[in-house]
Design a protein around this motif. Structure first.
Motif, PDB file in Angstrom:
ATOM      1  N   GLU A   1      17.112  14.755   6.815  1.00 61.78           N
ATOM      2  CA  GLU A   1      17.832  14.242   7.975  1.00 61.78           C
ATOM      3  C   GLU A   1      17.623  15.103   9.219  1.00 61.78           C
ATOM      4  N   TYR A   2      16.674  16.022   9.190  1.00 58.50           N
ATOM      5  CA  TYR A   2      16.494  16.956  10.305  1.00 58.50           C
ATOM      6  C   TYR A   2      16.196  16.216  11.601  1.00 58.50           C
ATOM      7  N   LEU A   3      16.893  16.621  12.682  1.00 58.94           N
ATOM      8  CA  LEU A   3      16.678  16.038  13.999  1.00 58.94           C
ATOM      9  C   LEU A   3      15.652  16.882  14.747  1.00 58.94           C
ATOM     10  N   ALA A   4      14.559  16.282  15.120  1.00 56.34           N
ATOM     11  CA  ALA A   4      13.509  16.993  15.840  1.00 56.34           C
ATOM     12  C   ALA A   4      14.020  17.459  17.195  1.00 56.34           C
ATOM     13  N   GLN A   5      13.591  18.642  17.627  1.00 58.97           N
ATOM     14  CA  GLN A   5      14.016  19.206  18.900  1.00 58.97           C
ATOM     15  C   GLN A   5      12.801  19.436  19.805  1.00 58.97           C
ATOM     16  N   GLU A   6      13.041  19.416  21.108  1.00 59.61           N
ATOM     17  CA  GLU A   6      11.968  19.711  22.049  1.00 59.61           C
ATOM     18  C   GLU A   6      11.370  21.084  21.756  1.00 59.61           C
ATOM     19  N   GLY A   7      10.068  21.161  21.754  1.00 60.35           N
ATOM     20  CA  GLY A   7       9.381  22.422  21.497  1.00 60.35           C
ATOM     21  C   GLY A   7       9.102  22.697  20.035  1.00 60.35           C
ATOM     22  N   ASP A   8       9.679  21.908  19.127  1.00 58.11           N
ATOM     23  CA  ASP A   8       9.416  22.094  17.689  1.00 58.11           C
ATOM     24  C   ASP A   8       7.952  21.833  17.356  1.00 58.11           C
ATOM     25  N   GLU A   9       7.425  22.646  16.472  1.00 54.28           N
ATOM     26  CA  GLU A   9       6.133  22.337  15.857  1.00 54.28           C
ATOM     27  C   GLU A   9       6.423  21.734  14.480  1.00 54.28           C
ATOM     28  N   ILE A  10       6.189  20.454  14.360  1.00 48.05           N
ATOM     29  CA  ILE A  10       6.521  19.720  13.137  1.00 48.05           C
ATOM     30  C   ILE A  10       5.275  19.586  12.273  1.00 48.05           C
ATOM     31  N   ARG A  11       5.422  19.984  11.019  1.00 44.83           N
ATOM     32  CA  ARG A  11       4.330  19.832  10.040  1.00 44.83           C
ATOM     33  C   ARG A  11       4.825  18.953   8.899  1.00 44.83           C
TER      34      ARG A  11
ATOM     35  N   HIS B   1       0.821  -1.207   0.000  1.00 46.59           N
ATOM     36  CA  HIS B   1       0.000   0.000   0.000  1.00 46.59           C
ATOM     37  C   HIS B   1       0.861   1.264   0.000  1.00 46.59           C
ATOM     38  N   GLU B   2       2.139   1.124  -0.311  1.00 44.64           N
ATOM     39  CA  GLU B   2       3.038   2.275  -0.346  1.00 44.64           C
ATOM     40  C   GLU B   2       2.664   3.218  -1.485  1.00 44.64           C
ATOM     41  N   VAL B   3       2.722   4.514  -1.214  1.00 42.27           N
ATOM     42  CA  VAL B   3       2.489   5.528  -2.247  1.00 42.27           C
ATOM     43  C   VAL B   3       3.842   5.868  -2.851  1.00 42.27           C
ATOM     44  N   LYS B   4       4.137   5.289  -3.992  1.00 40.14           N
ATOM     45  CA  LYS B   4       5.487   5.369  -4.558  1.00 40.14           C
ATOM     46  C   LYS B   4       5.812   6.725  -5.161  1.00 40.14           C
ATOM     47  N   ASP B   5       4.793   7.519  -5.522  1.00 40.40           N
ATOM     48  CA  ASP B   5       5.079   8.822  -6.124  1.00 40.40           C
ATOM     49  C   ASP B   5       4.927   9.960  -5.118  1.00 40.40           C
ATOM     50  N   ALA B   6       4.919   9.646  -3.842  1.00 38.29           N
ATOM     51  CA  ALA B   6       4.702  10.673  -2.813  1.00 38.29           C
ATOM     52  C   ALA B   6       5.933  11.566  -2.662  1.00 38.29           C
ATOM     53  N   MET B   7       5.688  12.853  -2.544  1.00 35.18           N
ATOM     54  CA  MET B   7       6.709  13.844  -2.217  1.00 35.18           C
ATOM     55  C   MET B   7       6.433  14.331  -0.800  1.00 35.18           C
ATOM     56  N   VAL B   8       7.385  14.085   0.112  1.00 34.15           N
ATOM     57  CA  VAL B   8       7.178  14.402   1.523  1.00 34.15           C
ATOM     58  C   VAL B   8       8.019  15.614   1.906  1.00 34.15           C
ATOM     59  N   SER B   9       7.377  16.576   2.550  1.00 29.22           N
ATOM     60  CA  SER B   9       8.066  17.772   3.046  1.00 29.22           C
ATOM     61  C   SER B   9       7.886  17.850   4.553  1.00 29.22           C
ATOM     62  N   VAL B  10       8.978  18.191   5.252  1.00 27.47           N
ATOM     63  CA  VAL B  10       8.949  18.323   6.706  1.00 27.47           C
ATOM     64  C   VAL B  10       9.282  19.759   7.071  1.00 27.47           C
ATOM     65  N   TYR B  11       8.389  20.387   7.833  1.00 30.12           N
ATOM     66  CA  TYR B  11       8.579  21.754   8.290  1.00 30.12           C
ATOM     67  C   TYR B  11       8.735  21.749   9.810  1.00 30.12           C
ATOM     68  N   ALA B  12       9.679  22.553  10.298  1.00 28.84           N
ATOM     69  CA  ALA B  12       9.841  22.742  11.740  1.00 28.84           C
ATOM     70  C   ALA B  12       9.688  24.225  12.033  1.00 28.84           C
ATOM     71  N   ASN B  13       8.676  24.560  12.795  1.00 24.74           N
ATOM     72  CA  ASN B  13       8.392  25.960  13.144  1.00 24.74           C
ATOM     73  C   ASN B  13       8.249  26.828  11.892  1.00 24.74           C
ATOM     74  N   GLY B  14       7.616  26.254  10.873  1.00 25.10           N
ATOM     75  CA  GLY B  14       7.323  26.983   9.649  1.00 25.10           C
ATOM     76  C   GLY B  14       8.413  26.963   8.605  1.00 25.10           C
ATOM     77  N   GLU B  15       9.578  26.385   8.904  1.00 30.57           N
ATOM     78  CA  GLU B  15      10.685  26.358   7.957  1.00 30.57           C
ATOM     79  C   GLU B  15      10.855  24.962   7.369  1.00 30.57           C
ATOM     80  N   LEU B  16      11.048  24.892   6.054  1.00 27.17           N
ATOM     81  CA  LEU B  16      11.281  23.621   5.384  1.00 27.17           C
ATOM     82  C   LEU B  16      12.636  23.068   5.787  1.00 27.17           C
TER      83      LEU B  16
END
Length: 356
Positions: free
Chosen positions: A84-94, A65-80
């Motif tokens: 390899e981004y390491l999540a930090q305490e207090g981050d708002e992750i989108r 059931h993998e979505v092979k054409d998916a493009m994933v973006s990770v934002y931390a506190n509104g910034e792309l």
């Protein structure tokens, strides 16, 4: 009493929750959507699983059931951020996933602040210890105990927690090095095992705060899972009480070695996001709560999976972990020394020794 249960639960509302299955209706077709799943841990890279929902009778795509054409973006506190981004305490992750085939899905979660464990007190009782040094070394112990675990909630926001624990012990070794384990010149076997015993889930009322009044009136359940909130102690210290019964320890070796007594319990305090707490609560309702039991036999609506993803499929949670190792080695040594002292004074070894 059974009639009373049915009458009471007939008026209990059930929140419809969704998961990676779509509702199955033979007469109605529904489009598949993106299902996002992620467990974000402070200090670790953000990893995301992107699948699509499927119908119950979808045999062709059952295993993939993998979505092979998916493009994933990770934002931390509104910034792309980079993958390899390491999540930090207090981050708002989108997290945003886009696919030409299945559309777009997104979810936002805040990484919680860590809450320290400031004190741990170990209170043993009903201790029975026995050891034999005549033909090699053998030690057996059985005991009950209570743990007083104090946490310091220095965060004024609403906080959610999960507590986990794992026993550790010296699992065994073959060694012919006399400087390592005092084993002598020949290869010898050393091993031990420690069982932390049976936890009394009623030892602290905070572990029952998610149980409603009606369920409490009808008996409740002991399989509660150790998750809770700070609504009773926000901004203050709180001491959790954990009672364990029937703990036992056994060690064997060709001769006495203190390493065999190196055992204890690792406590893991997870500060968790609201979505993590809601997911835990859903799993408890489904697997241990009365509503889930009634749904299994057709006396209540099904309990659907909780989701905080925009498509209603999947779950994105965050956690920050604090650990504490409670080492019981000194307790084990003292208990065995007390046992030997009692034996010298004429107490039969097979009777065991009770310590205050």
């Amino acid at each position: 009493m059974d009639i009373l249960k049915k009458l009471l639960y007939s008026v209990v509302p059930i929140i419809a929750l969704t998961g990676c299955y779509t509702d199955f209706n033979p007469d109605q077709y529904s489009e598949s959507v993106i299902c996002l799943n992620a467990v974000i841990t402070a200090g670790e890279p953000v990893t995301v699983s992107v699948q699509h929902t499927w119908r119950y009778n979808d045999r062709e795509g059952l295993d993939d059931h993998e979505v092979k054409d998916a493009m994933v973006s990770v934002y931390a506190n509104g910034e792309l951020k980079e993958p390899e981004y390491l999540a930090q305490e207090g981050d708002e992750i989108r997290i945003v996933a886009e696919s030409k085939s299945y559309g777009t899905a997104e979810a936002t979660v805040k990484v919680p602040q860590s809450i320290p464990i400031v004190k741990v007190e170990f209170i043993p009782s009903s201790v029975q210890a026995w050891n034999d040094n005549e033909d090699g070394f053998t030690a057996d112990m059985r005991f009950n105990y209570e743990i007083k675990l104090t946490i310091s909630d220095n965060n004024q926001d609403a906080d959610y927690f999960r507590l986990a624990y794992t026993p550790f012990y010296f699992e065994g070794e073959e060694d012919d090095n006399p400087d390592n384990l005092d084993s002598g010149e020949e290869s010898m076997n050393f091993s031990s095992y420690f069982s932390s015993g049976r936890l009394d889930f009623n030892s602290d009322p905070i572990f029952r705060e998610h149980i409603g009044i009606v369920e409490s009136m009808l008996g409740g359940y002991e399989d509660l899972w150790l998750f809770f909130t700070d609504r009773m102690f926000s901004g203050q210290d709180y001491t959790l009480t954990l009672r364990f019964d029937d703990a036992w320890f056994r060690a064997v070796g060709p001769e006495y070695c203190e390493n065999l007594l190196d055992c204890g319990i690792t406590f893991e305090l997870l500060s968790i996001s609201r979505s993590y707490y809601d997911r835990m609560n859903y799993l408890w309702q489904k697997n241990s709560g009365m509503i889930g039991d009634l749904a299994d036999i057709g006396l209540a609506d099904p309990v659907w999976g909780y989701s905080n993803v925009s498509t209603g499929a999947g779950i994105v949670v965050a956690r920050t972990m604090m650990t504490f190792d409670l080492n019981l080695k000194d307790f084990m040594i003292n208990a065995l020394e007390e046992s030997e002292s009692k034996q010298v004074q004429g107490v039969p070894r097979e009777a065991g020794v009770s310590l205050p």
